[in-house]
Design a protein around this motif. Structure first.
Motif, PDB file in Angstrom:
ATOM      1  N   ARG A 100      -8.295  -0.464  10.603  1.00 43.71           N
ATOM      2  CA  ARG A 100      -7.223   0.262  11.286  1.00 43.71           C
ATOM      3  C   ARG A 100      -7.449   1.761  11.126  1.00 43.71           C
ATOM      4  O   ARG A 100      -7.722   2.245  10.030  1.00 43.71           O
ATOM      5  N   GLY A 101      -7.333   2.486  12.229  1.00 43.60           N
ATOM      6  CA  GLY A 101      -7.556   3.920  12.193  1.00 43.60           C
ATOM      7  C   GLY A 101      -6.817   4.621  13.306  1.00 43.60           C
ATOM      8  O   GLY A 101      -5.944   4.051  13.977  1.00 43.60           O
ATOM      9  N   HIS A 102      -7.175   5.879  13.508  1.00 41.88           N
ATOM     10  CA  HIS A 102      -6.509   6.704  14.500  1.00 41.88           C
ATOM     11  C   HIS A 102      -7.528   7.623  15.139  1.00 41.88           C
ATOM     12  O   HIS A 102      -8.404   8.173  14.474  1.00 41.88           O
ATOM     13  N   GLU A 103      -7.413   7.792  16.453  1.00 46.25           N
ATOM     14  CA  GLU A 103      -8.332   8.636  17.220  1.00 46.25           C
ATOM     15  C   GLU A 103      -7.568   9.801  17.832  1.00 46.25           C
ATOM     16  O   GLU A 103      -6.501   9.628  18.405  1.00 46.25           O
ATOM     17  N   PHE A 163     -12.784   6.780  15.754  1.00 46.77           N
ATOM     18  CA  PHE A 163     -11.520   6.735  15.014  1.00 46.77           C
ATOM     19  C   PHE A 163     -11.752   7.092  13.555  1.00 46.77           C
ATOM     20  O   PHE A 163     -12.827   6.894  12.997  1.00 46.77           O
ATOM     21  N   HIS A 164     -10.715   7.629  12.944  1.00 50.57           N
ATOM     22  CA  HIS A 164     -10.711   7.939  11.519  1.00 50.57           C
ATOM     23  C   HIS A 164     -10.124   6.750  10.784  1.00 50.57           C
ATOM     24  O   HIS A 164      -9.011   6.311  11.075  1.00 50.57           O
ATOM     25  N   LEU A 165     -10.829   6.234   9.828  1.00 51.37           N
ATOM     26  CA  LEU A 165     -10.415   5.053   9.087  1.00 51.37           C
ATOM     27  C   LEU A 165      -9.192   5.350   8.213  1.00 51.37           C
ATOM     28  O   LEU A 165      -9.165   6.336   7.490  1.00 51.37           O
ATOM     29  N   ILE A 166      -8.190   4.468   8.305  1.00 52.56           N
ATOM     30  CA  ILE A 166      -7.005   4.565   7.463  1.00 52.56           C
ATOM     31  C   ILE A 166      -6.945   3.416   6.459  1.00 52.56           C
ATOM     32  O   ILE A 166      -6.670   3.604   5.280  1.00 52.56           O
ATOM     33  N   ALA A 167      -7.205   2.193   6.935  1.00 56.32           N
ATOM     34  CA  ALA A 167      -7.105   1.030   6.050  1.00 56.32           C
ATOM     35  C   ALA A 167      -7.843  -0.148   6.679  1.00 56.32           C
ATOM     36  O   ALA A 167      -8.053  -0.197   7.896  1.00 56.32           O
ATOM     37  N   GLU A 168      -8.213  -1.107   5.827  1.00 53.46           N
ATOM     38  CA  GLU A 168      -8.752  -2.376   6.296  1.00 53.46           C
ATOM     39  C   GLU A 168      -7.672  -3.432   6.147  1.00 53.46           C
ATOM     40  O   GLU A 168      -6.937  -3.458   5.153  1.00 53.46           O
ATOM     41  N   ASP A 169      -7.530  -4.291   7.153  1.00 54.80           N
ATOM     42  CA  ASP A 169      -6.570  -5.386   7.064  1.00 54.80           C
ATOM     43  C   ASP A 169      -6.883  -6.242   5.839  1.00 54.80           C
ATOM     44  O   ASP A 169      -8.055  -6.556   5.578  1.00 54.80           O
ATOM     45  N   ARG A 170      -5.865  -6.607   5.112  1.00 47.62           N
ATOM     46  CA  ARG A 170      -6.063  -7.452   3.923  1.00 47.62           C
ATOM     47  C   ARG A 170      -6.451  -8.866   4.349  1.00 47.62           C
ATOM     48  O   ARG A 170      -6.046  -9.351   5.371  1.00 47.62           O
ATOM     49  N   THR A 222       0.836  -1.200   0.000  1.00 48.59           N
ATOM     50  CA  THR A 222       0.000   0.000   0.000  1.00 48.59           C
ATOM     51  C   THR A 222       0.872   1.252   0.000  1.00 48.59           C
ATOM     52  O   THR A 222       0.613   2.205  -0.748  1.00 48.59           O
ATOM     53  N   ILE A 223       1.914   1.242   0.826  1.00 54.59           N
ATOM     54  CA  ILE A 223       2.814   2.398   0.876  1.00 54.59           C
ATOM     55  C   ILE A 223       3.511   2.590  -0.466  1.00 54.59           C
ATOM     56  O   ILE A 223       3.617   3.717  -0.973  1.00 54.59           O
ATOM     57  N   ALA A 224       3.961   1.481  -1.072  1.00 51.47           N
ATOM     58  CA  ALA A 224       4.605   1.581  -2.383  1.00 51.47           C
ATOM     59  C   ALA A 224       3.651   2.147  -3.426  1.00 51.47           C
ATOM     60  O   ALA A 224       4.040   2.963  -4.276  1.00 51.47           O
ATOM     61  N   HIS A 225       2.390   1.724  -3.356  1.00 45.50           N
ATOM     62  CA  HIS A 225       1.390   2.245  -4.298  1.00 45.50           C
ATOM     63  C   HIS A 225       1.196   3.749  -4.101  1.00 45.50           C
ATOM     64  O   HIS A 225       1.127   4.501  -5.074  1.00 45.50           O
ATOM     65  N   ALA A 238       2.638  -4.584  -5.919  1.00 45.40           N
ATOM     66  CA  ALA A 238       1.867  -5.767  -6.297  1.00 45.40           C
ATOM     67  C   ALA A 238       0.367  -5.493  -6.247  1.00 45.40           C
ATOM     68  O   ALA A 238      -0.401  -6.010  -7.059  1.00 45.40           O
ATOM     69  N   ASN A 239      -0.043  -4.693  -5.282  1.00 40.53           N
ATOM     70  CA  ASN A 239      -1.464  -4.386  -5.114  1.00 40.53           C
ATOM     71  C   ASN A 239      -1.651  -2.900  -4.908  1.00 40.53           C
ATOM     72  O   ASN A 239      -0.732  -2.197  -4.479  1.00 40.53           O
ATOM     73  N   GLY A 240      -2.851  -2.430  -5.182  1.00 43.62           N
ATOM     74  CA  GLY A 240      -3.184  -1.044  -4.900  1.00 43.62           C
ATOM     75  C   GLY A 240      -3.725  -0.902  -3.490  1.00 43.62           C
ATOM     76  O   GLY A 240      -3.404  -1.685  -2.593  1.00 43.62           O
ATOM     77  N   LEU A 241      -4.570   0.084  -3.293  1.00 45.64           N
ATOM     78  CA  LEU A 241      -5.154   0.314  -1.981  1.00 45.64           C
ATOM     79  C   LEU A 241      -6.265  -0.696  -1.713  1.00 45.64           C
ATOM     80  O   LEU A 241      -7.089  -0.970  -2.586  1.00 45.64           O
ATOM     81  N   ASN A 242      -6.281  -1.226  -0.515  1.00 41.47           N
ATOM     82  CA  ASN A 242      -7.317  -2.177  -0.126  1.00 41.47           C
ATOM     83  C   ASN A 242      -8.457  -1.404   0.536  1.00 41.47           C
ATOM     84  O   ASN A 242      -8.627  -1.435   1.747  1.00 41.47           O
ATOM     85  N   VAL A 243      -9.195  -0.662  -0.253  1.00 40.28           N
ATOM     86  CA  VAL A 243     -10.254   0.197   0.261  1.00 40.28           C
ATOM     87  C   VAL A 243     -11.531  -0.043  -0.540  1.00 40.28           C
ATOM     88  O   VAL A 243     -11.522   0.019  -1.767  1.00 40.28           O
ATOM     89  N   THR A 244     -12.609  -0.339   0.175  1.00 41.41           N
ATOM     90  CA  THR A 244     -13.920  -0.468  -0.451  1.00 41.41           C
ATOM     91  C   THR A 244     -14.711   0.810  -0.198  1.00 41.41           C
ATOM     92  O   THR A 244     -14.830   1.241   0.950  1.00 41.41           O
TER      93      THR A 244
END
Length: 436
Positions: free
Chosen positions: A386-389, A429-436, A69-72, A235-241
Motif C-alpha cells: 500500500r502506498g501513495h502517488e 508510488f511511495h511505500l507506506i505499508a505491506e498488507d499483513r 499499526t496506528i496504535a503502535h 498487539a503488533n508493531g510495524l509490519n515492515v521488512t
C-alpha cells in the motif's frame, strides 16, 4: 495523560500546517513536551513538525494502516504533555472505497483515537456562513467531536465580530481569530510546501508564527478543551521488512520524500542506513547490500544529476551485483532520461528504460495498492503493498517488464506499474505499508 487533539479544516489551503506549527512551538516555549503526527500520506509536513517540537513526527493513515499499526505509531507520545495530529485536506475527505481501517480521512483518526478536533476556518468572503460550515462539520459524523474553531485570515474587527456571534449562537467555541499576516506564510512549490530542510530561516518563521498565534488564540482554553489521552498497548508493531541489512539511502534536496515511520521500522529491525548525496556526486556505500533512491525533486536538479557522472557510474556498478530501488523521483532517476520543465532532456542512470517529462505536466495523485509480480527489495512476489502517488511527471516510455499490477483506491488498474530490469526496480508510488 496528554492533552490531545486533531487540527483540521473544511478544505486544503486554510492554514492547518501554520497553526499546528505555531501551537506546537508556543507550548514547547512554555516547557511542555509536544508530539506531532500527520494524518494521511504527506512526507513534507512531518519535517516541519520536528522543527517545531524537537521530536520526530510520523504519519498515521487509515487507508494504508491497520489499527494496531496506528496504535503502535502513536504510542511514541506516551511521555508527551500535548499531542497534535495535523489533518490532510478537509476533515472528512478520503477515498470512496474503504481501505485497511478507513478511507484515509482525518476524521477516521480523530474517531479511532478519540481526539477532539480543532477546526481552522477561513471566513474570507463570508461571515455567518462560516458558522453554518462549522456546524455542518460538527454534526456530520457522530463519533467525531468538535472542540472548537480558530478563525484564520479575518479581514477586520467587524468581520470577526459577525463570525464570532454566529458561531456562539451555534454553540461552537471560538478559541481565537487570526488577522491576515503575510510574514508567516510558508513558501510553496508544485508538490506542496518547500521542505523544512531547504529553509534556513525555518526556526525564526515558526517562532514568529508562535508569537502571532499566542497573541490571538487562547492557548489555555484550547488545552482545556483537548482530550485526555494515554496510549493503549498495541498487539503488533510495524509490519515492515527492511530492503536489506545495510542500506545505502540517497538523501539530499533531490531525494528526501520517504515516510519517517519506514526509516524507523528499518532501524528497529537492526538495519543500518548509510546516507549519500547524489547532488554532491557521492556514491552508494560499497559495503551496502541494497541502494534505495526515494522521491523528491530530481526534476529541479536534473542537469546537475546528469552532470554527476561519478554518481551515475557508481550506481550502475552497484546494480551489477546488488538491488537498487527507486520511488517516484528515484524511479525517474533510475530511468534513461528526464525532460525538465524547460523541455531540456537529461540523461539519467539508465538502469531502467523509463523516460519521463516534466514539461508535459499532468497530476497523478492517489492511494495505490500494488500486487508484486516480481520481488523488490524487502518484499516477495505476490506481496500486496500500500502506498501513495503524487507527481506531475508524464511517462514518455516505460518499456521494461512491469514490477506489479497496480490499482487505485477504487480498484481501477493504472498504467504506472513500476519496472524491473536486472537488479533494478522502481515504482511511482511511495511505500507506506505491506498488507499483513
Amino acid at each position: 495523560m496528554a492533552a490531545s487533539f486533531v487540527i483540521s479544516a473544511p478544505a486544503s489551503g486554510v492554514g492547518k500546517t501554520t497553526l499546528t506549527l505555531a501551537l506546537a512551538r508556543a507550548w514547547r516555549n512554555r516547557g511542555l513536551n509536544v508530539q506531532c503526527f500527520k494524518s494521511g500520506p504527506d512526507y513534507i509536513d512531518p519535517a516541519f513538525h520536528a522543527a517545531a517540537t524537537g521530536r520526530a513526527s510520523v504519519n498515521v493513515d487509515s487507508w494504508a494502516m491497520d489499527r494496531s499499526t496506528i496504535a503502535h505509531l502513536v504510542s511514541r507520545a506516551a511521555d508527551a504533555d500535548v499531542v497534535l495530529a495535523e489533518g490532510s485536506m478537509g476533515l472528512f475527505d478520503g477515498v470512496a472505497t474503504r481501505g485497511v481501517s478507513g478511507t484515509g480521512a482525518t476524521a477516521d483518526i480523530a474517531e479511532m483515537l478519540g481526539w477532539p478536533v480543532v477546526l481552522v476556518i477561513d471566513p474570507s468572503g463570508q461571515a455567518q456562513t462560516a458558522a453554518a460550515i462549522a456546524a455542518g462539520l460538527r454534526d456530520y459524523r457522530a463519533g467525531v467531536r468538535l472542540a472548537g474553531v480558530v478563525l484564520n485570515r479575518v479581514a477586520s474587527p467587524r468581520h470577526e465580530d459577525l463570525v464570532r456571534r454566529a458561531l456562539n449562537e451555534a454553540g461552537i467555541k471560538v478559541f481565537g481569530a487570526l488577522p491576515r499576516h503575510a510574514e508567516i506564510s510558508l513558501p510553496k512549490r508544485h508538490l506542496g510546501l518547500v521542505q523544512a530542510e531547504e529553509q534556513a530561516e525555518i526556526g525564526k518563521l515558526i517562532d514568529e508564527a508562535a508569537r502571532f498565534v499566542a497573541e490571538h488564540v487562547d492557548l489555555d482554553a484550547v488545552l482545556h478543551a483537548a482530550g485526555k489521552w494515554s496510549p493503549q498497548a498495541a498487539a503488533n508493531g510495524l509490519n515492515v521488512t527492511p530492503p536489506g541489512q545495510r542500506i545505502a539511502l540517497a538523501r539530499d534536496a533531490a531525494f528526501s520524500f520517504i515516510y519517517p515511520h519506514m526509516l524507523e521500522a528499518w532501524r528497529a529491525t537492526g538495519a543500518e542506513i548509510v546516507p549519500f548525496s547524489p547532488l554532491a556526486d557521492e556514491t552508494p556505500d560499497a559495503s551496502a547490500d541494497v541502494c534505495w533512491l526515494p522521491g523528491g525533486y530530481p526534476e529541479l536538479h536534473a542537469g546537475k544529476l546528469a552532470a554527476n557522472t561519478r554518481f551515475r557510474s557508481s550506481l550502475r556498478a552497484f546494480a551489477e551485483t546488488r538491488p537498487v530501488h527507486g520511488e517516484c523521483g528515484g524511479y525517474m532517476v533510475l530511468g534513461a532520461g528526464l525532460t525538465d520543465a524547460d523541455g531540456i532532456s537529461h540523461e539519467m542512470a539508465g538502469l531502467l528504460g523509463l523516460e519521463t517529462s516534466f514539461a508535459k505536466r499532468r497530476m497523478h495523485l492517489g492511494y495505490r495498492l500494488a500486487a508484486l509480480a516480481a520481488p523488490m527489495p524487502g518484499h516477495r512476489p505476490g506481496a500486496r503493498l500500500r502506498g501513495h502517488e503524487f507527481h506531475y511527471s508524464t511517462i514518455l516510455a516505460q518499456p521494461d517488464t512491469p514490477l506489479a499490477v497496480v490499482h487505485d483506491a477504487t480498484g481501477a488498474v493504472i498504467a504506472e506499474t513500476g519496472s524491473r530490469r536486472g537488479h533494478a526496480t522502481g515504482t511511482f508510488f511511495h511505500l507506506i505499508a505491506e498488507d499483513r
